[in-house]
Structures are given as C-alpha cells and as structure tokens.
Design a protein around this motif. Structure first.
Motif, PDB file in Angstrom:
ATOM      1  N   THR A 132       0.843  -1.203   0.000  1.00  0.00           N
ATOM      2  CA  THR A 132       0.000   0.000   0.000  1.00  0.00           C
ATOM      3  C   THR A 132       0.870   1.242   0.000  1.00  0.00           C
ATOM      4  O   THR A 132       0.576   2.223  -0.703  1.00  0.00           O
ATOM      5  CB  THR A 132      -0.933  -0.018   1.226  1.00  0.00           C
ATOM      6  N   ARG A 133       1.945   1.233   0.777  1.00  0.00           N
ATOM      7  CA  ARG A 133       2.852   2.384   0.824  1.00  0.00           C
ATOM      8  C   ARG A 133       3.539   2.610  -0.513  1.00  0.00           C
ATOM      9  O   ARG A 133       3.708   3.763  -0.962  1.00  0.00           O
ATOM     10  CB  ARG A 133       3.914   2.158   1.914  1.00  0.00           C
ATOM     11  N   LEU A 134       3.927   1.529  -1.182  1.00  0.00           N
ATOM     12  CA  LEU A 134       4.679   1.642  -2.429  1.00  0.00           C
ATOM     13  C   LEU A 134       3.812   2.035  -3.620  1.00  0.00           C
ATOM     14  O   LEU A 134       4.334   2.484  -4.651  1.00  0.00           O
ATOM     15  CB  LEU A 134       5.386   0.323  -2.730  1.00  0.00           C
ATOM     16  N   LEU A 135       2.492   1.867  -3.503  1.00  0.00           N
ATOM     17  CA  LEU A 135       1.611   2.219  -4.611  1.00  0.00           C
ATOM     18  C   LEU A 135       1.435   3.733  -4.728  1.00  0.00           C
ATOM     19  O   LEU A 135       1.306   4.438  -3.723  1.00  0.00           O
ATOM     20  CB  LEU A 135       0.231   1.590  -4.406  1.00  0.00           C
ATOM     21  N   ARG A 136       1.390   4.193  -5.952  1.00  0.00           N
ATOM     22  CA  ARG A 136       1.028   5.580  -6.202  1.00  0.00           C
ATOM     23  C   ARG A 136      -0.487   5.741  -6.103  1.00  0.00           C
ATOM     24  O   ARG A 136      -1.224   4.764  -6.302  1.00  0.00           O
ATOM     25  CB  ARG A 136       1.503   6.003  -7.589  1.00  0.00           C
ATOM     26  N   GLY A 138      -7.151  -3.362   3.486  1.00  0.00           N
ATOM     27  CA  GLY A 138      -8.336  -2.587   3.864  1.00  0.00           C
ATOM     28  C   GLY A 138      -8.287  -1.123   3.476  1.00  0.00           C
ATOM     29  O   GLY A 138      -9.333  -0.475   3.395  1.00  0.00           O
ATOM     30  N   GLU A 139      -7.090  -0.584   3.244  1.00  0.00           N
ATOM     31  CA  GLU A 139      -6.978   0.835   2.875  1.00  0.00           C
ATOM     32  C   GLU A 139      -7.253   1.071   1.391  1.00  0.00           C
ATOM     33  O   GLU A 139      -7.355   2.227   0.954  1.00  0.00           O
ATOM     34  CB  GLU A 139      -5.588   1.361   3.221  1.00  0.00           C
ATOM     35  N   LEU A 140      -7.355  -0.003   0.617  1.00  0.00           N
ATOM     36  CA  LEU A 140      -7.556   0.128  -0.825  1.00  0.00           C
ATOM     37  C   LEU A 140      -9.015  -0.065  -1.189  1.00  0.00           C
ATOM     38  O   LEU A 140      -9.802  -0.656  -0.437  1.00  0.00           O
ATOM     39  CB  LEU A 140      -6.707  -0.903  -1.569  1.00  0.00           C
ATOM     40  N   GLY A 186      -6.953  -4.521  -5.869  1.00  0.00           N
ATOM     41  CA  GLY A 186      -7.373  -3.296  -5.190  1.00  0.00           C
ATOM     42  C   GLY A 186      -6.691  -2.079  -5.780  1.00  0.00           C
ATOM     43  O   GLY A 186      -5.616  -2.177  -6.376  1.00  0.00           O
ATOM     44  N   GLN A 187      -7.320  -0.950  -5.614  1.00  0.00           N
ATOM     45  CA  GLN A 187      -6.782   0.318  -6.140  1.00  0.00           C
ATOM     46  C   GLN A 187      -6.613   1.309  -5.005  1.00  0.00           C
ATOM     47  O   GLN A 187      -7.515   1.476  -4.169  1.00  0.00           O
ATOM     48  CB  GLN A 187      -7.713   0.891  -7.211  1.00  0.00           C
ATOM     49  N   LYS A 188      -5.464   1.976  -4.997  1.00  0.00           N
ATOM     50  CA  LYS A 188      -5.203   2.990  -3.978  1.00  0.00           C
ATOM     51  C   LYS A 188      -5.981   4.252  -4.292  1.00  0.00           C
ATOM     52  O   LYS A 188      -5.963   4.734  -5.445  1.00  0.00           O
ATOM     53  CB  LYS A 188      -3.704   3.298  -3.912  1.00  0.00           C
ATOM     54  N   PRO A 189      -6.684   4.797  -3.330  1.00  0.00           N
ATOM     55  CA  PRO A 189      -7.475   6.009  -3.593  1.00  0.00           C
ATOM     56  C   PRO A 189      -6.587   7.142  -4.095  1.00  0.00           C
ATOM     57  O   PRO A 189      -5.441   7.305  -3.644  1.00  0.00           O
ATOM     58  CB  PRO A 189      -8.092   6.347  -2.234  1.00  0.00           C
TER      59      PRO A 189
END
Length: 258
Positions: free
Chosen positions: A171-175, A210-212, A254-257
């Motif tokens: 999650t941290r590494l995703l833009r 869960g954050e995605l 999942g996709q990062k907001p």
C-alpha cells in the motif's frame, strides 16, 4: 354399553370354541409372522446394498469426471492474467512502473508490456533478462513511497511469513490510483519452497488491503478436483480419491485512492 355388559360379551366370545386358537396354531402364526419379517428385512438389506453399490459406482464416475474437468478450462495463468487485465481496465490504468513480487524464476513481464517491469525477490538474479531487486516485501525501506503504479504477485502470499506487513508495504509503495493484484491459495497441498505459511479466503485478502478500494475479491474453484500428488518431500499419500483433491485459488485486486 355398561361395563358389565362388556364383560358378559367378552366372556361369551372367549367361551366359544370356534374363537379359541390352539397352542400349535398360535405358534405357527407367530412363526409365519417372524418369517415374513425376516424376509422383508433381508429384502431391504439387499436393496440397500444394491443402492449403495450403485451410488458408489456413480460417485467413482463423478470423481473421475470432475478430476479431469479442469483440463478443458483455461490454464491457471490465463485465468489470473485475464482477471488482472479486467482489474487494470476497471481502474483505467494503462501503463507506468510495475513491480512483481517473487518474479525471478518465472517473470510475467511479457504479459504486461505496457509497464516498465521490475521484480522484487528474496534473492537477486545476476544475469537474468529482467531487473531483479533483492529485498523482503514485508520490510523494504530502501524503496521510496509511491514508487509503482502496478504491484503484482502470483503464488507468493502463501509463502510470506507476515502478510499483514507485506500488505502495508505494498500500500505504501503504490502511487495514488495504482493497482495491486494477488493470486494465492485458499486450499492446496502443503508445498514448502522453501516455507509454506498461509492459506487465504477472499475476505481475508480484502481485509489485509483494507486501505484500498477493492476491485476484485473472489475464489477460483476451476481445479478443485484436480489430483495433485506433489513430488519429493511435497508428495501426498494417495487414497481412494487419488492425491490431493481440494484445490481452490483466491484472487484479489485493489486500487489505492487518488
């Protein structure tokens, strides 16, 4: 009718010789009934045996059929690739930086040519035709935040000792707007290579990330009844059903907001 009248009627009836059954006749009557009951019991047992044999033969036929049905389905990688492509399309992601976790032996760079590919593995791969960075996805502070648009793994998460830390790092590494896709196992034989830690449900993977925003969370039972016996130290002992016959995958995207 009064009670006395009933007693009188009963006395007259039992006093009539025509209404009295002899001891021998009573024994014959009882023997006949016992014989009939035993015959019925034997017939029911024979019918149950025939039914059991029929059901057993049908079960064997069903197992044989289900055990080969997976061969007519799309191959495992094709199913995962198509699921991944659908998630990328849904997210509107058409290119960028891609990181595959655990890709040094069987990289998937050719399947996603629109991305600049890099692999992260526990060991490097000198001389490999792909860029492999040594590191542990549960803790990789050497990689800056928001470095990748697309992070992917295939048959890796069951081998990660602390998957909750891996999910946090991914999650941290995703833009923002980036996509992560993981295909792992819900039910599969034990296969340490080098270590086999976990099995997942669709909701379990969804919870880890869960954050995605969830794009896909599903089971894939295509190979459920495939006979997978393993080799060497991973081999299972065959039984009446063959080898291991409960093979279910689980996929998450999942996709990062933004």
């Amino acid at each position: 009718m009064r009670f006395k009248d009933r007693l009188d009627a009963a006395f007259k009836a039992f006093s009539d010789p025509k209404c009295v059954v002899s001891y021998d006749s009573l024994g014959d009557l009882i023997d006949a009934r016992i014989t009939t009951a035993l015959q019925n019991q034997r017939l029911e047992a024979e019918q149950s045996l025939v039914l059991a044999q029929t059901e057993g033969a049908q079960l064997a036929a069903d197992i044989a059929r289900d055990g080969t049905a997976w061969k007519s389905a799309p191959p495992r990688w094709d199913r995962v690739r198509d699921m991944t492509r659908a998630a990328l399309t849904q997210a509107g992601l058409t290119g960028g930086q891609m990181l595959e976790i655990g890709g040094r032996h069987n990289p998937r760079n050719a399947d996603f040519p629109e991305f600049d590919y890099q692999a992260l593995d526990l060991q490097g791969a000198p001389g490999a035709p792909i860029a492999v960075m040594a590191g542990d996805i549960t803790q990789c502070p050497h990689i800056p935040d928001a470095s990748y648009d697309f992070i992917f793994s295939f048959d890796v998460f069951e081998h990660i000792d602390k998957p909750w830390l891996a999910a946090s790092e991914i999650t941290r590494l995703l833009r923002p707007g980036g996509v992560t896709v993981h295909s792992t196992l819900f039910s599969w034989r034990y296969h340490p290579c080098p270590i086999d830690y976990w099995r997942y449900t669709a909701e379990g993977l969804k919870s880890l990330f869960g954050e995605l925003n969830c794009l896909c969370s599903e089971f894939d039972a295509t190979e459920r009844r495939r006979d997978i016996r393993g080799q060497g130290g991973n081999a299972v002992t065959p039984d009446a059903f063959g080898g291991w016959r409960e093979n279910i995958r689980v996929n998450y995207a999942g996709q990062k907001p933004s």
